[in-house]
Write a protein that holds these residues in place. Structure first.
Motif, PDB file in Angstrom:
ATOM      1  N   CYS A 100      43.908  56.425  49.344  1.00  0.00           N
ATOM      2  CA  CYS A 100      42.497  56.467  49.586  1.00  0.00           C
ATOM      3  C   CYS A 100      41.924  57.676  49.787  1.00  0.00           C
ATOM      4  CB  CYS A 100      42.374  55.212  50.876  1.00  0.00           C
ATOM      5  SG  CYS A 100      40.870  54.881  51.168  1.00  0.00           S
ATOM      6  N   LYS A 112      35.968  55.003  36.496  1.00  0.00           N
ATOM      7  CA  LYS A 112      36.281  53.921  36.050  1.00  0.00           C
ATOM      8  C   LYS A 112      36.346  54.046  34.494  1.00  0.00           C
ATOM      9  CE  LYS A 112      33.901  49.319  36.629  1.00  0.00           C
ATOM     10  NZ  LYS A 112      34.313  49.062  34.994  1.00  0.00           N
ATOM     11  N   GLU A 161      45.292  49.619  39.849  1.00  0.00           N
ATOM     12  CA  GLU A 161      44.386  48.834  40.534  1.00  0.00           C
ATOM     13  C   GLU A 161      43.530  49.697  41.160  1.00  0.00           C
ATOM     14  OE1 GLU A 161      45.393  45.536  43.159  1.00  0.00           O
ATOM     15  OE2 GLU A 161      47.238  45.140  41.955  1.00  0.00           O
ATOM     16  N   GLU A 163      39.666  50.409  43.660  1.00  0.00           N
ATOM     17  CA  GLU A 163      38.480  49.775  44.014  1.00  0.00           C
ATOM     18  C   GLU A 163      37.392  50.855  44.894  1.00  0.00           C
ATOM     19  OE1 GLU A 163      39.902  46.738  47.043  1.00  0.00           O
ATOM     20  OE2 GLU A 163      38.645  47.865  48.561  1.00  0.00           O
ATOM     21  N   THR A 165      34.237  51.479  47.801  1.00  0.00           N
ATOM     22  CA  THR A 165      33.730  51.024  48.462  1.00  0.00           C
ATOM     23  C   THR A 165      32.651  52.013  49.103  1.00  0.00           C
ATOM     24  OG1 THR A 165      35.724  49.752  49.231  1.00  0.00           O
ATOM     25  CG2 THR A 165      33.700  49.786  50.761  1.00  0.00           C
ATOM     26  N   TYR A 174      37.643  55.630  47.760  1.00  0.00           N
ATOM     27  CA  TYR A 174      38.480  55.349  46.379  1.00  0.00           C
ATOM     28  C   TYR A 174      39.654  55.056  46.757  1.00  0.00           C
ATOM     29  CZ  TYR A 174      40.838  56.062  42.093  1.00  0.00           C
ATOM     30  OH  TYR A 174      41.563  55.909  40.985  1.00  0.00           O
ATOM     31  N   ARG A 175      40.076  53.624  46.457  1.00  0.00           N
ATOM     32  CA  ARG A 175      41.366  53.188  46.830  1.00  0.00           C
ATOM     33  C   ARG A 175      42.206  52.994  45.260  1.00  0.00           C
ATOM     34  NH1 ARG A 175      41.986  48.612  51.014  1.00  0.00           N
ATOM     35  NH2 ARG A 175      44.339  48.825  50.126  1.00  0.00           N
TER      36      ARG A 175
END
Lengths: 180, 126
Positions: A100, A112, A161, A163, A165, A174-175
């Protein structure tokens, strides 16, 4: 700026290694060597040790190059605050590498896009793409060749994966999770 | 042109580039923070070496003995192999060493040898 990205990751009981703080080249080398010794002591197969080691390096070098709070200590030497953890699940002999860090808003679409462009590709297609992109002269010698994500995907058991936020107006947390 | 001899570092390989012996070797882990800066003198040396390759009977040996390498090193390996291929030197022996208990090493060899068939890269399992 808040340097504490920590608490991004929930460290569970399966965690065998975790890092939270300032990551730089020296800490990356120490962490990678620690992880390598740990896996060897667990009698992990050699290709598994290599995959975990290399994906840890790719993850950290991506963070050093792209994190929004990355500081240039000297020429070619960067430091950034981040979290990462490695967990091991005996049931299916799987390692999970999570990280993260903070990124600038504009890098969200870039990351992305790169993940989307390789999603669903099988191993042979990924190897072919890696070869093609490695030889692409125009992308050569840029940090942004995207090879790191191809290698992560190639050496992971499951799709990468990610994610995002919202952290503030200009940054995202950024995870990333890799199942190896 | 001076020979290059770099001792193995924590995240950099041992590098031997000996012009007189025609011997080039990379051994160890390769994931320097700025991979391209690390390898620039090496690729420059190779270009100079092959541009001044006057003795057509001389044999050049290139050994790749990497343990781990990052994605930027992958690009560099392709660049080195491009230089070797562009040289058109015939008397060249190129070996890719890999651990027989680690299938990644064999897959890497397959990728490089398929990409550069003219170089006739040979594998050596240990």
């Amino acid at each position: 700026m808040d340097n504490k990205v920590t608490l991004c990751l929930a460290i569970d009981g399966n965690s065998i290694y975790k890092f939270s703080g300032k990551m730089n080249e020296k800490n990356m080398i120490n962490s990678a060597n620690t992880i390598e010794k740990l896996l060897i002591s667990q009698s992990a197969p050699k290709d598994k040790v290599q995959n975990v080691f290399e994906l840890f390096i790719e993850t950290i070098q991506n963070i050093l190059n792209y994190a929004s709070n990355s500081i240039e200590l000297s020429k070619n030497k960067r430091e950034v605050t981040c979290d990462c953890s490695l967990s091991f699940f005996t049931k299916d002999n799987t390692y999970i590498l999570e990280s993260c860090n903070l990124i600038h808003k504009e890098n969200k679409a870039l990351i992305k896009d790169r993940i989307d462009s390789i999603a669903g590709l099988d191993k042979q297609s990924l190897r072919k793409l890696l070869r093609k992109n490695s030889r692409s002269k125009k992308k050569k010698h840029n940090y942004g060749a995207g090879l790191g994500y191809i290698i992560m995907s190639l050496k992971s058991k499951l799709p990468i994966e990610i994610e995002f936020t919202e952290y503030n107006n200009t940054m995202f947390k950024y995870r990333q999770k890799l199942v190896i | 042109m001076n020979d290059i001899l770099l001792e193995q570092g924590e995240n950099t390989p041992k590098v031997i580039m000996n012009q007189a012996k025609g011997f080039i070797e990379f051994k160890g882990k390769s994931y320097p923070e700025n991979t391209f800066a690390f390898y620039r003198p090496i690729t420059e040396w190779l270009k100079y070496y092959f541009n001044n390759y006057s003795d057509k009977h001389k044999v050049t040996t290139v050994n790749f003995k990497f343990l781990y390498f990052n994605s930027a090193t992958t690009q560099i390996i392709f660049e080195i192999l491009d230089i070797l291929q562009d040289s058109k030197v015939k008397n060249m022996k190129i070996y890719w060493f890999y651990d027989k208990d680690n299938r990644n090493g064999l897959e890497d060899y397959e990728d490089y040898s398929e990409e550069f068939p003219e170089l006739h890269i040979e594998s050596k399992a240990y």
